[in-house]
Write a protein that holds these residues in place. Structure first.
Motif, PDB file in Angstrom:
ATOM      1  N   GLU A 273       0.809  -1.213   0.000  1.00 51.77           N
ATOM      2  CA  GLU A 273       0.000   0.000   0.000  1.00 51.77           C
ATOM      3  C   GLU A 273       0.848   1.271   0.000  1.00 51.77           C
ATOM      4  N   ALA A 274       2.070   1.201   0.534  1.00 55.01           N
ATOM      5  CA  ALA A 274       2.936   2.379   0.539  1.00 55.01           C
ATOM      6  C   ALA A 274       3.447   2.711  -0.851  1.00 55.01           C
ATOM      7  N   MET A 275       3.448   1.701  -1.747  1.00 55.11           N
ATOM      8  CA  MET A 275       3.968   1.907  -3.098  1.00 55.11           C
ATOM      9  C   MET A 275       2.868   2.087  -4.133  1.00 55.11           C
ATOM     10  N   ARG A 276       1.666   1.678  -3.805  1.00 54.65           N
ATOM     11  CA  ARG A 276       0.592   1.584  -4.798  1.00 54.65           C
ATOM     12  C   ARG A 276       0.354   2.897  -5.545  1.00 54.65           C
ATOM     13  N   ASN A 277       0.459   4.043  -4.867  1.00 55.97           N
ATOM     14  CA  ASN A 277       0.152   5.328  -5.497  1.00 55.97           C
ATOM     15  C   ASN A 277       1.379   6.082  -5.975  1.00 55.97           C
ATOM     16  N   THR A 278       2.546   5.441  -5.917  1.00 58.91           N
ATOM     17  CA  THR A 278       3.711   6.025  -6.575  1.00 58.91           C
ATOM     18  C   THR A 278       3.417   6.070  -8.071  1.00 58.91           C
ATOM     19  N   PRO A 279       3.615   7.220  -8.741  1.00 62.32           N
ATOM     20  CA  PRO A 279       3.179   7.338 -10.136  1.00 62.32           C
ATOM     21  C   PRO A 279       3.616   6.205 -11.054  1.00 62.32           C
ATOM     22  N   ARG A 280       4.882   5.811 -10.992  1.00 60.38           N
ATOM     23  CA  ARG A 280       5.329   4.770 -11.919  1.00 60.38           C
ATOM     24  C   ARG A 280       4.702   3.425 -11.580  1.00 60.38           C
ATOM     25  N   ILE A 281       4.516   3.124 -10.265  1.00 60.07           N
ATOM     26  CA  ILE A 281       3.873   1.872  -9.858  1.00 60.07           C
ATOM     27  C   ILE A 281       2.413   1.880 -10.288  1.00 60.07           C
ATOM     28  N   ARG A 282       1.745   3.005 -10.063  1.00 59.22           N
ATOM     29  CA  ARG A 282       0.337   3.111 -10.450  1.00 59.22           C
ATOM     30  C   ARG A 282       0.164   2.961 -11.951  1.00 59.22           C
ATOM     31  N   ARG A 283       1.090   3.528 -12.720  1.00 61.49           N
ATOM     32  CA  ARG A 283       1.002   3.431 -14.179  1.00 61.49           C
ATOM     33  C   ARG A 283       1.151   1.982 -14.635  1.00 61.49           C
ATOM     34  N   VAL A 284       2.103   1.250 -14.072  1.00 56.24           N
ATOM     35  CA  VAL A 284       2.305  -0.150 -14.441  1.00 56.24           C
ATOM     36  C   VAL A 284       1.133  -0.994 -13.944  1.00 56.24           C
ATOM     37  N   TRP A 285       0.650  -0.716 -12.754  1.00 59.63           N
ATOM     38  CA  TRP A 285      -0.524  -1.409 -12.200  1.00 59.63           C
ATOM     39  C   TRP A 285      -1.703  -1.291 -13.163  1.00 59.63           C
ATOM     40  N   ASP A 286      -1.984  -0.061 -13.608  1.00 60.14           N
ATOM     41  CA  ASP A 286      -3.115   0.165 -14.515  1.00 60.14           C
ATOM     42  C   ASP A 286      -2.908  -0.540 -15.860  1.00 60.14           C
ATOM     43  N   ALA A 287      -1.660  -0.545 -16.336  1.00 56.21           N
ATOM     44  CA  ALA A 287      -1.363  -1.209 -17.608  1.00 56.21           C
ATOM     45  C   ALA A 287      -1.566  -2.719 -17.492  1.00 56.21           C
ATOM     46  N   LEU A 288      -1.170  -3.288 -16.365  1.00 53.87           N
ATOM     47  CA  LEU A 288      -1.367  -4.729 -16.155  1.00 53.87           C
ATOM     48  C   LEU A 288      -2.852  -5.057 -16.047  1.00 53.87           C
ATOM     49  N   ALA A 289      -3.611  -4.238 -15.311  1.00 55.85           N
ATOM     50  CA  ALA A 289      -5.042  -4.485 -15.177  1.00 55.85           C
ATOM     51  C   ALA A 289      -5.740  -4.438 -16.522  1.00 55.85           C
ATOM     52  N   GLU A 290      -5.380  -3.453 -17.335  1.00 52.18           N
ATOM     53  CA  GLU A 290      -5.985  -3.327 -18.658  1.00 52.18           C
ATOM     54  C   GLU A 290      -5.532  -4.442 -19.572  1.00 52.18           C
ATOM     55  N   GLY A 291      -4.250  -4.777 -19.541  1.00 51.95           N
ATOM     56  CA  GLY A 291      -3.721  -5.786 -20.444  1.00 51.95           C
ATOM     57  C   GLY A 291      -4.185  -7.193 -20.126  1.00 51.95           C
ATOM     58  N   LEU A 292      -4.432  -7.482 -18.854  1.00 55.73           N
ATOM     59  CA  LEU A 292      -4.844  -8.834 -18.462  1.00 55.73           C
ATOM     60  C   LEU A 292      -6.348  -9.053 -18.618  1.00 55.73           C
ATOM     61  N   ARG A 293      -7.111  -7.980 -18.731  1.00 56.30           N
ATOM     62  CA  ARG A 293      -8.560  -8.112 -18.784  1.00 56.30           C
ATOM     63  C   ARG A 293      -9.050  -8.979 -19.944  1.00 56.30           C
ATOM     64  N   PRO A 294      -8.443  -8.891 -21.144  1.00 56.86           N
ATOM     65  CA  PRO A 294      -8.902  -9.778 -22.233  1.00 56.86           C
ATOM     66  C   PRO A 294      -8.636 -11.260 -21.968  1.00 56.86           C
ATOM     67  N   CYS A 295      -7.799 -11.576 -20.993  1.00 59.27           N
ATOM     68  CA  CYS A 295      -7.463 -12.975 -20.717  1.00 59.27           C
ATOM     69  C   CYS A 295      -8.453 -13.636 -19.779  1.00 59.27           C
ATOM     70  N   VAL A 296      -9.358 -12.835 -19.192  1.00 54.65           N
ATOM     71  CA  VAL A 296     -10.250 -13.372 -18.162  1.00 54.65           C
ATOM     72  C   VAL A 296     -11.709 -13.211 -18.582  1.00 54.65           C
ATOM     73  N   SER A 297     -12.561 -13.890 -17.842  1.00 60.24           N
ATOM     74  CA  SER A 297     -13.998 -13.764 -18.081  1.00 60.24           C
ATOM     75  C   SER A 297     -14.653 -13.076 -16.893  1.00 60.24           C
TER      76      SER A 297
END
Length: 297
Positions: A273-297
């Motif tokens: 949680e201390a790292m989650r809102n660091t800009p670069r971590i948040r950017r990669v987090w969002d990219a992973l969430a978006e990129g993995l979404r087509p792989c799931v139902s």
């Protein structure tokens, strides 16, 4: 200034790693140093404190009474320094720098490369360290910044995001089907060869939940390495389990019993949680969430 005050943190870190693992080689692996270096650092700490920290045994090292007494203080030092590191890293406002991602070997090989490639094009100032491993990296000690996991972590101070469920199915190579026949009835499952895991009991648990009472020895071919597991199925060693989105695109295999419901594989993101809102971590987090979404139902 006493001996404790003059101790180099790297010596304490090595002492802690050896004490927890009971092995110089495992401690060296954790700390990314050589085994001789780990041994020298333990000896240096023993000399600095004038105590014996470990008994040498045939199967590794065990803590002496003095070593056992010092372990809680070493853990406190590690936790304090880790908290300091997390607090400092979490205040970085730059959309640049390294981000360390950990995921299973299979996810790292199959799902993450195109996501990372797209992210690197969009954010060239962010560098990515990808750690493919089927063991859980500790986010509290910054072994990774973000984890892609197939379960929801229960660690304190870890934030998670549920992405969805990956559909699983039964598959066999066309060569295997031609040789042994197609499985058309789950009741005849035990008549076929099945590729299983070696030390992991995930497949055993899944099959037992499905009502099939099996033991490890029932699998004629076994491996815990996920990508090797799939190659064994493709080569014709037997029936295996796979992610449908991935396996359906492979011309060498066919899906078996597609109408029978199978367990699904949940996908979660996790970060401290201390790292989650660091800009670069948040950017990669969002990219992973978006990129993995087509792989799931």
């Amino acid at each position: 200034m006493d001996a404790f005050a003059k101790l180099d943190w790297s010596l304490v870190q090595t002492f802690l790693a050896v004490g927890e693992s009971g092995s110089l080689s495992e401690a060296a692996r954790r700390l990314n140093i050589s085994q001789p270096t780990a041994g020298r650092q333990v000896k240096q700490m023993e000399e600095a404190l004038d105590v014996t920290l470990f008994h040498r045994q045939a199967r590794g090292l065990c803590l002496t009474e003095a070593g056992t007494a010092l372990m809680p203080y070493a853990r406190t030092m590690a936790e304090s320094l880790n908290a300091l590191s997390l607090a400092a890293a979490g205040r970085s406002e730059k959309l640049s720098g390294p981000v360390r991602i950990t995921a299973s070997v299979f996810t790292s090989q199959v799902h993450l490369p195109p996501i990372i490639a797209r992210l690197r094009q969009e954010e060239p100032e962010i560098s990515i360290d990808l750690v493919p491993t089927d063991r859980s990296e500790n986010l509290l000690y910054r072994e990774a910044d973000i984890a892609v996991r197939m379960y929801q972590t229960e660690q304190l101070d870890i934030v998670t995001k549920y992405i969805g469920e990956i559909e699983l199915g039964l598959y066999a190579s066309k060569d295997y089907i031609a040789r042994r026949g197609r499985l058309t009835d789950i009741a005849r499952f035990f008549e076929h060869d099945v590729v299983g895991y070696d030390r992991s009991d995930l497949i055993l648990k899944g099959m037992r939940d499905f009502g099939l009472e099996v033991q490890r020895d029932w699998f004629a071919t076994r491996t815990d390495h996920q990508t090797v597991y799939w190659e064994l199925v493709r080569a014709g060693c037997g029936i295996g389990f796979a992610q449908c989105l991935f396996a359906d695109a492979d011309p060498k295999v066919e899906r078996l019993l597609p109408d029978i419901p199978m367990p699904t594989l949940p996908v979660w993101l996790a970060a401290h949680e201390a790292m989650r809102n660091t800009p670069r971590i948040r950017r990669v987090w969002d990219a992973l969430a978006e990129g993995l979404r087509p792989c799931v139902s």
